[in-house]
Design a protein around this motif. Structure first.
Motif, PDB file in Angstrom:
ATOM      1  N   PHE A  74       6.719  -1.533   2.716  1.00 48.95           N
ATOM      2  CA  PHE A  74       6.047  -2.791   2.377  1.00 48.95           C
ATOM      3  C   PHE A  74       4.917  -2.619   1.367  1.00 48.95           C
ATOM      4  O   PHE A  74       4.662  -3.513   0.572  1.00 48.95           O
ATOM      5  CB  PHE A  74       5.476  -3.453   3.635  1.00 48.95           C
ATOM      6  N   LEU A  75       4.215  -1.499   1.409  1.00 52.80           N
ATOM      7  CA  LEU A  75       3.046  -1.303   0.547  1.00 52.80           C
ATOM      8  C   LEU A  75       3.426  -0.509  -0.696  1.00 52.80           C
ATOM      9  O   LEU A  75       3.656   0.691  -0.636  1.00 52.80           O
ATOM     10  CB  LEU A  75       1.937  -0.573   1.303  1.00 52.80           C
ATOM     11  N   PHE A  76       3.509  -1.204  -1.793  1.00 55.56           N
ATOM     12  CA  PHE A  76       3.748  -0.591  -3.086  1.00 55.56           C
ATOM     13  C   PHE A  76       3.309  -1.603  -4.128  1.00 55.56           C
ATOM     14  O   PHE A  76       3.133  -2.775  -3.825  1.00 55.56           O
ATOM     15  CB  PHE A  76       5.230  -0.197  -3.268  1.00 55.56           C
ATOM     16  N   PRO A  77       3.093  -1.172  -5.371  1.00 48.41           N
ATOM     17  CA  PRO A  77       2.648  -2.112  -6.407  1.00 48.41           C
ATOM     18  C   PRO A  77       3.781  -3.064  -6.803  1.00 48.41           C
ATOM     19  O   PRO A  77       4.637  -2.741  -7.616  1.00 48.41           O
ATOM     20  CB  PRO A  77       2.240  -1.208  -7.567  1.00 48.41           C
ATOM     21  N   TYR A  78       3.803  -4.239  -6.190  1.00 51.80           N
ATOM     22  CA  TYR A  78       4.885  -5.208  -6.399  1.00 51.80           C
ATOM     23  C   TYR A  78       5.054  -5.564  -7.885  1.00 51.80           C
ATOM     24  O   TYR A  78       6.173  -5.723  -8.340  1.00 51.80           O
ATOM     25  CB  TYR A  78       4.628  -6.479  -5.565  1.00 51.80           C
ATOM     26  N   ASP A  79       3.961  -5.676  -8.614  1.00 57.90           N
ATOM     27  CA  ASP A  79       4.045  -6.022 -10.031  1.00 57.90           C
ATOM     28  C   ASP A  79       4.834  -4.997 -10.828  1.00 57.90           C
ATOM     29  O   ASP A  79       5.537  -5.330 -11.764  1.00 57.90           O
ATOM     30  CB  ASP A  79       2.640  -6.187 -10.636  1.00 57.90           C
ATOM     31  N   LYS A  80       4.734  -3.738 -10.444  1.00 61.53           N
ATOM     32  CA  LYS A  80       5.419  -2.655 -11.153  1.00 61.53           C
ATOM     33  C   LYS A  80       6.944  -2.779 -11.031  1.00 61.53           C
ATOM     34  O   LYS A  80       7.674  -2.382 -11.923  1.00 61.53           O
ATOM     35  CB  LYS A  80       4.972  -1.313 -10.589  1.00 61.53           C
TER      36      LYS A  80
END
Length: 148
Positions: free
Chosen positions: A139-145
């Motif tokens: 769940f935790l990762f840079p979604y924009d990337k």
């Protein structure tokens, strides 16, 4: 008042599992226990993988904590954290196994968030090397990337 504390501990159990999952996945599964975890990175999968033992371990921790606090569940920190771990495990199974890897009973979703999580996880699987790729969490990762 107990219910607010219960919800807080439950959320802590859930969020803590994502942090623990990231760290264990990154440094132990892709390190010391790679021989077990490798089954998850191989291109062909059967119904079950050796890697599924990790899920059974975390499920066991969850059940133990809930059992330990079962005498007074709403008042028990142990029960609340165990429940948070269980909720994480259920969502992990649905999103990771059923949706991202299409295991057991695969399904589709038009949810942009679900598709983004699957895409990011596929980036993690772009190589079968032990070194692996980010993201190691679900769940935790840079979604924009990872937006296309």
């Amino acid at each position: 008042m107990y219910i607010l504390a219960f919800i807080g501990w439950l959320l802590l159990g859930f969020a803590g599992m994502e942090i623990i999952s990231y760290l264990v996945h990154r440094f132990i599964f892709h390190g010391l226990l790679w021989e077990v975890h490798r089954s998850h990175h191989e291109p062909t999968h059967g119904s079950f993988e050796l890697n599924d033992l990790f899920s059974l371990f975390f499920a066991g921790v969850s059940v133990y904590l809930m059992y330990r606090g079962s005498a007074a569940p709403i008042e028990s920190v142990s029960f609340a954290i165990g429940t948070g771990i269980a909720v994480y495990g259920i969502l992990y199974f649905i999103i990771h196994d059923l949706f991202a890897h299409k295991r057991f009973m695969p399904f589709k979703s038009d949810s942009k968030v679900m598709r983004l999580i699957r895409y990011a996880h596929q980036r993690h699987h772009q190589s079968i090397d032990k070194e692996g790729q980010e993201p190691y969490g679900l769940f935790l990762f840079p979604y924009d990337k990872y937006k296309k």
